[in-house]
Each structure stands twice: as C-alpha cells, then as structure tokens.
Design a protein around this motif. Sequence first.
Motif, PDB file in Angstrom:
ATOM      1  N   LEU A 107       1.061  -0.906  -0.211  1.00 43.12           N
ATOM      2  CA  LEU A 107      -0.048   0.095  -0.527  1.00 43.12           C
ATOM      3  C   LEU A 107       1.005   1.150   0.268  1.00 43.12           C
ATOM      4  O   LEU A 107       0.989   2.126  -0.429  1.00 43.12           O
ATOM      5  CB  LEU A 107      -0.720  -0.016   1.425  1.00 43.12           C
ATOM      6  CG  LEU A 107      -1.851   1.113   1.687  1.00 43.12           C
ATOM      7  CD1 LEU A 107      -2.866   1.630   0.001  1.00 43.12           C
ATOM      8  CD2 LEU A 107      -2.975   0.714   2.648  1.00 43.12           C
ATOM      9  N   TRP A 108       2.152   1.271   0.948  1.00 39.01           N
ATOM     10  CA  TRP A 108       2.918   2.355   0.081  1.00 39.01           C
ATOM     11  C   TRP A 108       3.483   2.259  -0.092  1.00 39.01           C
ATOM     12  O   TRP A 108       3.783   4.157  -0.043  1.00 39.01           O
ATOM     13  CB  TRP A 108       3.686   2.556   2.345  1.00 39.01           C
ATOM     14  CG  TRP A 108       5.177   1.369   1.229  1.00 39.01           C
ATOM     15  CD1 TRP A 108       5.175   0.209   1.753  1.00 39.01           C
ATOM     16  CD2 TRP A 108       6.323   1.293   0.971  1.00 39.01           C
ATOM     17  NE1 TRP A 108       6.028  -0.349   1.110  1.00 39.01           N
ATOM     18  CE2 TRP A 108       6.983   0.106   1.142  1.00 39.01           C
ATOM     19  CE3 TRP A 108       6.790   3.124   0.721  1.00 39.01           C
ATOM     20  CZ2 TRP A 108       8.564   0.153   0.467  1.00 39.01           C
ATOM     21  CZ3 TRP A 108       8.303   2.993   0.210  1.00 39.01           C
ATOM     22  CH2 TRP A 108       8.160   1.444  -0.312  1.00 39.01           C
ATOM     23  N   ALA A 109       3.408   2.167  -1.184  1.00 37.24           N
ATOM     24  CA  ALA A 109       4.062   2.223  -2.366  1.00 37.24           C
ATOM     25  C   ALA A 109       3.595   2.061  -3.567  1.00 37.24           C
ATOM     26  O   ALA A 109       3.480   2.523  -4.987  1.00 37.24           O
ATOM     27  CB  ALA A 109       5.270   1.038  -3.096  1.00 37.24           C
ATOM     28  N   SER A 110       2.077   2.062  -3.461  1.00 31.55           N
ATOM     29  CA  SER A 110       1.011   2.715  -4.292  1.00 31.55           C
ATOM     30  C   SER A 110       0.207   3.854  -4.932  1.00 31.55           C
ATOM     31  O   SER A 110      -0.826   4.109  -5.590  1.00 31.55           O
ATOM     32  CB  SER A 110       0.086   1.311  -4.645  1.00 31.55           C
ATOM     33  OG  SER A 110      -0.672   1.227  -2.978  1.00 31.55           O
ATOM     34  N   GLN A 111       0.410   5.048  -3.607  1.00 27.88           N
ATOM     35  CA  GLN A 111      -0.464   5.836  -3.285  1.00 27.88           C
ATOM     36  C   GLN A 111      -0.212   7.267  -3.720  1.00 27.88           C
ATOM     37  O   GLN A 111      -0.407   8.366  -4.161  1.00 27.88           O
ATOM     38  CB  GLN A 111      -1.502   6.083  -1.787  1.00 27.88           C
ATOM     39  CG  GLN A 111      -1.982   5.358  -1.509  1.00 27.88           C
ATOM     40  CD  GLN A 111      -1.968   5.280   0.497  1.00 27.88           C
ATOM     41  OE1 GLN A 111      -1.491   5.324   0.705  1.00 27.88           O
ATOM     42  NE2 GLN A 111      -3.403   4.513   0.239  1.00 27.88           N
ATOM     43  N   ASP A 112       0.880   7.151  -4.545  1.00 28.82           N
ATOM     44  CA  ASP A 112       1.963   8.287  -4.437  1.00 28.82           C
ATOM     45  C   ASP A 112       3.135   7.999  -5.520  1.00 28.82           C
ATOM     46  O   ASP A 112       3.593   7.368  -5.494  1.00 28.82           O
ATOM     47  CB  ASP A 112       2.616   9.214  -3.332  1.00 28.82           C
ATOM     48  CG  ASP A 112       3.424   9.804  -3.867  1.00 28.82           C
ATOM     49  OD1 ASP A 112       4.803  10.178  -4.174  1.00 28.82           O
ATOM     50  OD2 ASP A 112       2.745  11.332  -2.918  1.00 28.82           O
ATOM     51  N   ARG A 122       6.087   5.275  -5.160  1.00 29.62           N
ATOM     52  CA  ARG A 122       6.033   4.410  -6.411  1.00 29.62           C
ATOM     53  C   ARG A 122       7.305   4.233  -7.169  1.00 29.62           C
ATOM     54  O   ARG A 122       7.624   2.821  -7.589  1.00 29.62           O
ATOM     55  CB  ARG A 122       4.912   4.426  -7.703  1.00 29.62           C
ATOM     56  CG  ARG A 122       4.840   3.273  -8.297  1.00 29.62           C
ATOM     57  CD  ARG A 122       4.073   3.226  -9.644  1.00 29.62           C
ATOM     58  NE  ARG A 122       3.241   2.284 -10.569  1.00 29.62           N
ATOM     59  CZ  ARG A 122       2.547   1.622 -11.082  1.00 29.62           C
ATOM     60  NH1 ARG A 122       1.194   2.664 -10.991  1.00 29.62           N
ATOM     61  NH2 ARG A 122       2.427   1.805 -12.501  1.00 29.62           N
ATOM     62  N   SER A 123       8.034   5.481  -7.480  1.00 29.28           N
ATOM     63  CA  SER A 123       8.774   5.339  -8.398  1.00 29.28           C
ATOM     64  C   SER A 123      10.456   4.143  -7.672  1.00 29.28           C
ATOM     65  O   SER A 123      10.797   3.565  -8.118  1.00 29.28           O
ATOM     66  CB  SER A 123       9.107   6.181  -9.306  1.00 29.28           C
ATOM     67  OG  SER A 123      10.666   6.044  -9.816  1.00 29.28           O
ATOM     68  N   TYR A 124      10.161   5.179  -6.327  1.00 26.93           N
ATOM     69  CA  TYR A 124      11.200   4.932  -5.577  1.00 26.93           C
ATOM     70  C   TYR A 124      11.621   3.393  -5.231  1.00 26.93           C
ATOM     71  O   TYR A 124      12.088   1.866  -4.761  1.00 26.93           O
ATOM     72  CB  TYR A 124      11.135   5.665  -4.382  1.00 26.93           C
ATOM     73  CG  TYR A 124      11.914   5.316  -3.038  1.00 26.93           C
ATOM     74  CD1 TYR A 124      13.871   5.432  -3.039  1.00 26.93           C
ATOM     75  CD2 TYR A 124      11.863   4.359  -1.649  1.00 26.93           C
ATOM     76  CE1 TYR A 124      14.103   4.653  -2.229  1.00 26.93           C
ATOM     77  CE2 TYR A 124      12.047   4.116  -0.421  1.00 26.93           C
ATOM     78  CZ  TYR A 124      14.147   3.949  -1.201  1.00 26.93           C
ATOM     79  OH  TYR A 124      14.663   4.231   0.391  1.00 26.93           O
ATOM     80  N   TYR A 125       9.986   2.637  -4.923  1.00 29.43           N
ATOM     81  CA  TYR A 125       9.572   1.197  -4.591  1.00 29.43           C
ATOM     82  C   TYR A 125      10.247   0.497  -5.946  1.00 29.43           C
ATOM     83  O   TYR A 125      11.131  -0.581  -5.682  1.00 29.43           O
ATOM     84  CB  TYR A 125       8.076   1.314  -3.927  1.00 29.43           C
ATOM     85  CG  TYR A 125       8.263   0.008  -4.091  1.00 29.43           C
ATOM     86  CD1 TYR A 125       8.500  -1.056  -2.567  1.00 29.43           C
ATOM     87  CD2 TYR A 125       7.433  -0.820  -4.974  1.00 29.43           C
ATOM     88  CE1 TYR A 125       7.763  -2.345  -2.513  1.00 29.43           C
ATOM     89  CE2 TYR A 125       7.731  -2.480  -4.695  1.00 29.43           C
ATOM     90  CZ  TYR A 125       7.468  -2.852  -3.146  1.00 29.43           C
ATOM     91  OH  TYR A 125       7.828  -4.605  -3.315  1.00 29.43           O
TER      92      TYR A 125
END
Length: 196
Positions: A15-20, A24-27
């Motif tokens: 979830l933390w990597a899917s909202q911004d 997302r790019s960092y992840y």
Amino acid sequence: MGDLVIGDDGRARPLWASQDELLRSYYDTEWGMPVRDERGLFERLSLEAFQSGLSWVTILRKRENFREAFANFDPDAVAAFGEADRERLLADAGIVRNRRKIDATITNARATVALRDHGGLAEFIWAFQPSQTPAPRTASEVPTQSPESVALSKALKQAGFAHVGPTTMFALMEAVGIVDTHLVGSWRRGSSGIWS
C-alpha cells in the motif's frame, strides 16, 4: 492479496508504494537494491536519520535539496563543514532544518572518513548482513528492527556515529538490500539478486 495492491501495470506493491508516484518509482527502482559504495551508503544513512519521525515521502521530495545542501553527500566535503555551514543548513527551507540531525550528518561524515582506515563504511555496514531475511506476507509482519540492526547501531555508535538507532538502521538495511522485506507476492520480492 492482503496488504498488496495491484497497480494499473498489473504489478503487486505494498500500500505505501501504491499511493504516490514518487514512492512508487522509488519502490520500483531503488528500495531494496544493493548499495555498496561509500557515498551511496553515507547518503542513505543520512537520509534515514533525517526521516526519523517524518514520512519517507517528505524526505524523497527534498532529496535533491539535501544533495545540494550536503555537497552531494561527499563525506570529505561534509566532514569539513564548520559553523557557517551549520547556520546555512539551519536556514535552508529546502531540507529538514533540525540541528541535531544536521550535526549528526556532519559527525557521521567525519566518522565515515575515519572508517577508511578500517575497511570503509560499505564493508562495515554490510558485515551485519544476516544469514536469512524476513519473509513478511503482511505489513504487520515487517520487522522494525533485528538483532543485526541492534548490533549495527551499537557498532556505529562505538565508531563515532550519531543518530543511528536500531530502528533507523533496520530501515537502512531494508533500503540498501541487506535484508529483503518486500512482501511475499510483491513483484519486487527477491529482485535484489541477494535474496531469493
């Protein structure tokens, strides 16, 4: 999928990597990939310390400002910072203006330089890689520290580093690939080449 979200590209992310988009790019491209060079590790160590108590996206949004303010995290340059640099940094609205964290970054640059006589920062930090990595299926199963992060914290403090608590060091270990805490089922799980 529990704590994983399927993106419009069909890839499962937490979830933390899917909202911004920045997260997302960092992840997708950086988080959990091996970092083994001194400057890269000094930057990650510094940013993790600045993140303490704040959201990671706040730090990512200011990352280029941090790089400019801290001489692209060149340990030699930051180690030479004096009082005028401290005042400049405290007045810089582009970074997190926290005297304790600024002082810790300068202290840690000096400790990084000193470590070169003992194998260097990368060898020092990577020596705390565990024999196995967690395999969390949910966000609640992701540890916040480990015996290795506690030992790394203690060893860094003994080597003159500051603001390197066990939780911050576990976050560093996650960020630079020493452990893989990508959720089981995430498209990034095992992508570091270190853990399968």
